[in-house]
Design a protein around this motif. Structure first.
Motif, PDB file in Angstrom:
ATOM      1  N   GLN A 171       0.850  -1.185   0.000  1.00  0.00           N
ATOM      2  CA  GLN A 171       0.000   0.000   0.000  1.00  0.00           C
ATOM      3  C   GLN A 171       0.891   1.243   0.000  1.00  0.00           C
ATOM      4  O   GLN A 171       1.807   1.358   0.793  1.00  0.00           O
ATOM      5  N   SER A 172       0.616   2.188  -0.908  1.00  0.00           N
ATOM      6  CA  SER A 172       1.406   3.423  -0.914  1.00  0.00           C
ATOM      7  C   SER A 172       0.494   4.629  -1.038  1.00  0.00           C
ATOM      8  O   SER A 172       0.140   5.245  -0.040  1.00  0.00           O
ATOM      9  N   ASN A 173       0.022   4.967  -2.221  1.00  0.00           N
ATOM     10  CA  ASN A 173      -0.766   6.187  -2.392  1.00  0.00           C
ATOM     11  C   ASN A 173      -2.260   5.966  -2.178  1.00  0.00           C
ATOM     12  O   ASN A 173      -2.907   6.697  -1.453  1.00  0.00           O
ATOM     13  N   GLY A 174      -2.823   4.971  -2.831  1.00  0.00           N
ATOM     14  CA  GLY A 174      -4.240   4.681  -2.684  1.00  0.00           C
ATOM     15  C   GLY A 174      -4.500   3.682  -1.572  1.00  0.00           C
ATOM     16  O   GLY A 174      -3.585   3.117  -0.976  1.00  0.00           O
ATOM     17  N   SER A 175      -5.787   3.437  -1.288  1.00  0.00           N
ATOM     18  CA  SER A 175      -6.147   2.456  -0.269  1.00  0.00           C
ATOM     19  C   SER A 175      -5.996   1.040  -0.812  1.00  0.00           C
ATOM     20  O   SER A 175      -6.136   0.789  -2.014  1.00  0.00           O
ATOM     21  N   LEU A 176      -5.698   0.105   0.097  1.00  0.00           N
ATOM     22  CA  LEU A 176      -5.575  -1.302  -0.253  1.00  0.00           C
ATOM     23  C   LEU A 176      -6.268  -2.079   0.859  1.00  0.00           C
ATOM     24  O   LEU A 176      -5.834  -2.034   2.010  1.00  0.00           O
ATOM     25  N   ASP A 177      -7.333  -2.808   0.511  1.00  0.00           N
ATOM     26  CA  ASP A 177      -8.242  -3.320   1.534  1.00  0.00           C
ATOM     27  C   ASP A 177      -8.751  -4.709   1.162  1.00  0.00           C
ATOM     28  O   ASP A 177      -9.027  -4.986  -0.010  1.00  0.00           O
ATOM     29  N   ARG A 178      -8.854  -5.567   2.156  1.00  0.00           N
ATOM     30  CA  ARG A 178      -9.444  -6.899   2.026  1.00  0.00           C
ATOM     31  C   ARG A 178      -8.670  -7.755   1.016  1.00  0.00           C
ATOM     32  O   ARG A 178      -9.123  -7.992  -0.116  1.00  0.00           O
ATOM     33  N   VAL A 179      -7.518  -8.225   1.470  1.00  0.00           N
ATOM     34  CA  VAL A 179      -6.642  -9.058   0.657  1.00  0.00           C
ATOM     35  C   VAL A 179      -6.352 -10.353   1.403  1.00  0.00           C
ATOM     36  O   VAL A 179      -6.043 -10.339   2.595  1.00  0.00           O
ATOM     37  N   SER A 180      -6.427 -11.459   0.701  1.00  0.00           N
ATOM     38  CA  SER A 180      -6.122 -12.765   1.290  1.00  0.00           C
ATOM     39  C   SER A 180      -4.995 -13.423   0.512  1.00  0.00           C
ATOM     40  O   SER A 180      -5.084 -13.581  -0.711  1.00  0.00           O
ATOM     41  N   VAL A 181      -3.911 -13.777   1.226  1.00  0.00           N
ATOM     42  CA  VAL A 181      -2.765 -14.476   0.630  1.00  0.00           C
ATOM     43  C   VAL A 181      -2.721 -15.845   1.288  1.00  0.00           C
ATOM     44  O   VAL A 181      -2.282 -15.993   2.427  1.00  0.00           O
ATOM     45  N   LYS A 182      -3.174 -16.876   0.588  1.00  0.00           N
ATOM     46  CA  LYS A 182      -3.410 -18.174   1.220  1.00  0.00           C
ATOM     47  C   LYS A 182      -2.838 -19.316   0.391  1.00  0.00           C
ATOM     48  O   LYS A 182      -2.940 -19.331  -0.838  1.00  0.00           O
ATOM     49  N   ASP A 183      -2.203 -20.251   1.083  1.00  0.00           N
ATOM     50  CA  ASP A 183      -1.853 -21.551   0.509  1.00  0.00           C
ATOM     51  C   ASP A 183      -0.960 -21.446  -0.720  1.00  0.00           C
ATOM     52  O   ASP A 183      -1.047 -22.258  -1.642  1.00  0.00           O
ATOM     53  N   ASN A 184      -0.099 -20.443  -0.753  1.00  0.00           N
ATOM     54  CA  ASN A 184       0.889 -20.321  -1.821  1.00  0.00           C
ATOM     55  C   ASN A 184       2.193 -21.006  -1.412  1.00  0.00           C
ATOM     56  O   ASN A 184       2.476 -21.177  -0.228  1.00  0.00           O
ATOM     57  N   THR A 185       3.013 -21.349  -2.397  1.00  0.00           N
ATOM     58  CA  THR A 185       4.329 -21.928  -2.153  1.00  0.00           C
ATOM     59  C   THR A 185       5.381 -21.018  -2.770  1.00  0.00           C
ATOM     60  O   THR A 185       5.321 -20.721  -3.972  1.00  0.00           O
ATOM     61  N   ILE A 186       6.313 -20.573  -1.937  1.00  0.00           N
ATOM     62  CA  ILE A 186       7.400 -19.709  -2.408  1.00  0.00           C
ATOM     63  C   ILE A 186       8.712 -20.443  -2.158  1.00  0.00           C
ATOM     64  O   ILE A 186       9.010 -20.819  -1.018  1.00  0.00           O
ATOM     65  N   ILE A 187       9.487 -20.638  -3.203  1.00  0.00           N
ATOM     66  CA  ILE A 187      10.695 -21.465  -3.141  1.00  0.00           C
ATOM     67  C   ILE A 187      11.862 -20.698  -3.730  1.00  0.00           C
ATOM     68  O   ILE A 187      11.725 -20.006  -4.748  1.00  0.00           O
ATOM     69  N   ASP A 188      13.028 -20.849  -3.108  1.00  0.00           N
ATOM     70  CA  ASP A 188      14.275 -20.417  -3.737  1.00  0.00           C
ATOM     71  C   ASP A 188      15.289 -21.537  -3.543  1.00  0.00           C
ATOM     72  O   ASP A 188      15.795 -21.758  -2.446  1.00  0.00           O
ATOM     73  N   ASP A 189      15.551 -22.293  -4.599  1.00  0.00           N
ATOM     74  CA  ASP A 189      16.480 -23.426  -4.499  1.00  0.00           C
ATOM     75  C   ASP A 189      17.757 -23.184  -5.293  1.00  0.00           C
ATOM     76  O   ASP A 189      18.448 -24.129  -5.674  1.00  0.00           O
ATOM     77  N   GLN A 190      18.076 -21.911  -5.543  1.00  0.00           N
ATOM     78  CA  GLN A 190      19.330 -21.593  -6.220  1.00  0.00           C
ATOM     79  C   GLN A 190      20.508 -21.786  -5.268  1.00  0.00           C
ATOM     80  O   GLN A 190      20.349 -21.719  -4.047  1.00  0.00           O
ATOM     81  N   GLY A 191      21.679 -21.971  -5.828  1.00  0.00           N
ATOM     82  CA  GLY A 191      22.864 -22.093  -4.987  1.00  0.00           C
ATOM     83  C   GLY A 191      23.062 -20.865  -4.112  1.00  0.00           C
ATOM     84  O   GLY A 191      23.417 -20.955  -2.934  1.00  0.00           O
ATOM     85  N   THR A 192      22.829 -19.686  -4.683  1.00  0.00           N
ATOM     86  CA  THR A 192      22.831 -18.435  -3.922  1.00  0.00           C
ATOM     87  C   THR A 192      21.442 -17.825  -4.039  1.00  0.00           C
ATOM     88  O   THR A 192      21.099 -17.226  -5.058  1.00  0.00           O
ATOM     89  N   PRO A 193      20.590 -17.979  -3.010  1.00  0.00           N
ATOM     90  CA  PRO A 193      19.216 -17.479  -3.101  1.00  0.00           C
ATOM     91  C   PRO A 193      19.169 -15.968  -3.321  1.00  0.00           C
ATOM     92  O   PRO A 193      19.992 -15.220  -2.797  1.00  0.00           O
ATOM     93  N   THR A 194      18.189 -15.537  -4.107  1.00  0.00           N
ATOM     94  CA  THR A 194      18.018 -14.111  -4.384  1.00  0.00           C
ATOM     95  C   THR A 194      16.706 -13.554  -3.827  1.00  0.00           C
ATOM     96  O   THR A 194      16.575 -12.337  -3.691  1.00  0.00           O
ATOM     97  N   THR A 195      15.749 -14.396  -3.547  1.00  0.00           N
ATOM     98  CA  THR A 195      14.437 -13.939  -3.094  1.00  0.00           C
ATOM     99  C   THR A 195      14.543 -13.304  -1.715  1.00  0.00           C
ATOM    100  O   THR A 195      15.075 -13.906  -0.782  1.00  0.00           O
ATOM    101  N   GLY A 196      14.007 -12.077  -1.570  1.00  0.00           N
ATOM    102  CA  GLY A 196      14.190 -11.344  -0.320  1.00  0.00           C
ATOM    103  C   GLY A 196      13.285 -11.791   0.798  1.00  0.00           C
ATOM    104  O   GLY A 196      13.654 -11.742   1.971  1.00  0.00           O
ATOM    105  N   ALA A 197      12.061 -12.217   0.487  1.00  0.00           N
ATOM    106  CA  ALA A 197      11.104 -12.674   1.492  1.00  0.00           C
ATOM    107  C   ALA A 197      10.088 -13.555   0.790  1.00  0.00           C
ATOM    108  O   ALA A 197       9.899 -13.459  -0.428  1.00  0.00           O
ATOM    109  N   GLY A 198       9.448 -14.410   1.569  1.00  0.00           N
ATOM    110  CA  GLY A 198       8.397 -15.218   0.980  1.00  0.00           C
ATOM    111  C   GLY A 198       7.194 -14.365   0.631  1.00  0.00           C
ATOM    112  O   GLY A 198       6.810 -14.233  -0.532  1.00  0.00           O
ATOM    113  N   VAL A 199       6.582 -13.763   1.664  1.00  0.00           N
ATOM    114  CA  VAL A 199       5.448 -12.857   1.498  1.00  0.00           C
ATOM    115  C   VAL A 199       5.797 -11.552   2.198  1.00  0.00           C
ATOM    116  O   VAL A 199       6.169 -11.564   3.372  1.00  0.00           O
ATOM    117  N   ALA A 200       5.681 -10.430   1.511  1.00  0.00           N
ATOM    118  CA  ALA A 200       5.976  -9.130   2.107  1.00  0.00           C
ATOM    119  C   ALA A 200       4.725  -8.262   2.086  1.00  0.00           C
ATOM    120  O   ALA A 200       4.082  -8.109   1.046  1.00  0.00           O
TER     121      ALA A 200
END
Length: 290
Positions: free
Chosen positions: A232-261
């Motif tokens: 959320q930055s300039n406008g409103s952001l409301d009623r969001v569901s982040v459910k049952d996702n899979t976030i993977i980083d299996d590289q030798g040197t991981p680059t992904t900063g976070a699973g869910v931000a």
């Protein structure tokens, strides 16, 4: 070289039949090879069209475009089973498929090789956009965003594969959007976030479900980008569901900063049942205000 003009164009045809199959559609564009135009196939302000099984390449700004005409906006359109290479545009607001309209289905298309900055699929910023489904498309090696939704309501993004986008995000939803579902997509090897929902345009974003997606090995061009981001930055952001996702980083040197931000000040966000593997940053970053 790209020739000026459009390869095939349908403009302001008032066919009001509600039928949605190949036998009874009013206008069918099928089995053509269109290469080397500014835009390959253009549907402008017409009703009940099917664009299927075409091969497009070497366009300047877009492969297939559906846009408001002088009289009508696009209604009852199916874009199905086309193969598109390019376009070569340096503007990420251009795309292999770019649409606005109502009751539009984009399914089973293969998109690759936008050579400069163009995106894969864009739903543009027309206020009439509603009931749009983006289903089972393969989008890979595009320089802009794989799938971008800028304005609309009642939008489904499901079972798409977005891979090898070295310079941008896999799926991005922003602007004035509501009642959006992003489910069961596979997003892999993107330069920035895998899936991003944001309100930076000062317009409301609400009622979004992000569920059952697989996001793998992202943030390859910019440091610490998350697999899934709700921002959320300039406008409103409301009623969001982040459910049952899979976030993977299996590289030798991981680059992904976070699973869910979750960042900024969105309201009524739930983050439930996600699986995060191999991330060197936080499994879940930010806060989830009620």
């Amino acid at each position: 070289p790209t020739a000026p003009g459009n390869g095939i164009e349908i403009t302001d045809l008032e066919n009001l039949s509600p039928q949605r199959n190949f036998d009874s559609a009013e206008n069918i564009v099928k089995g053509n090879v269109v290469k080397g135009y500014t835009k390959g196939i253009v549907v402008r302000g017409s009703f009940t069209n099917i664009i299927t099984g075409n091969v497009l390449g070497d366009q300047g700004t877009a492969g297939i475009v559906a846009e408001k005409g002088t009289i009508y906006f696009v209604q009852e359109l199916i874009i199905d089973g086309n193969t598109i290479v390019g376009p070569s545009s340096t503007d990420s607001n251009n795309a292999a498929i770019k649409v606005d309209g109502a009751r539009v289905t984009i399914k089973g298309n293969t998109i690759s090789g936008t050579t400069a900055s163009a995106s894969g699929i864009i739903v543009s910023d027309d206020a009439n956009n509603k009931h749009i489904s983006i289903l089972g498309n393969n989008v890979y090696n595009v320089r802009g965003e794989g799938i971008r939704i800028k304005t609309g309501r009642n939008i489904v993004i499901s079972n798409n594969t977005v891979m090898d986008g070295p310079s941008s995000m896999g799926i991005r939803v922003f602007g004035a959007v509501s009642y959006v579902t992003i489910t069961d997509n596979q997003v892999e090897d993107c330069g920035y976030a895998g899936i991003r929902l944001d309100s930076w345009t000062n317009q409301p974003v609400r009622d979004v479900l992000i569920r059952g997606n697989i996001v793998k090995n992202v943030s390859k061009s910019a440091a610490n980008q998350p697999g899934i981001q709700v921002s959320q930055s300039n406008g409103s952001l409301d009623r969001v569901s982040v459910k049952d996702n899979t976030i993977i980083d299996d590289q030798g040197t991981p680059t992904t900063g976070a699973g869910v931000a979750i960042d900024g000040s969105p309201t009524k966000v739930e983050v439930v049942g996600n699986r995060v593997f191999g991330i060197t940053g936080s499994p879940t970053a930010g806060t989830t205000p009620e």
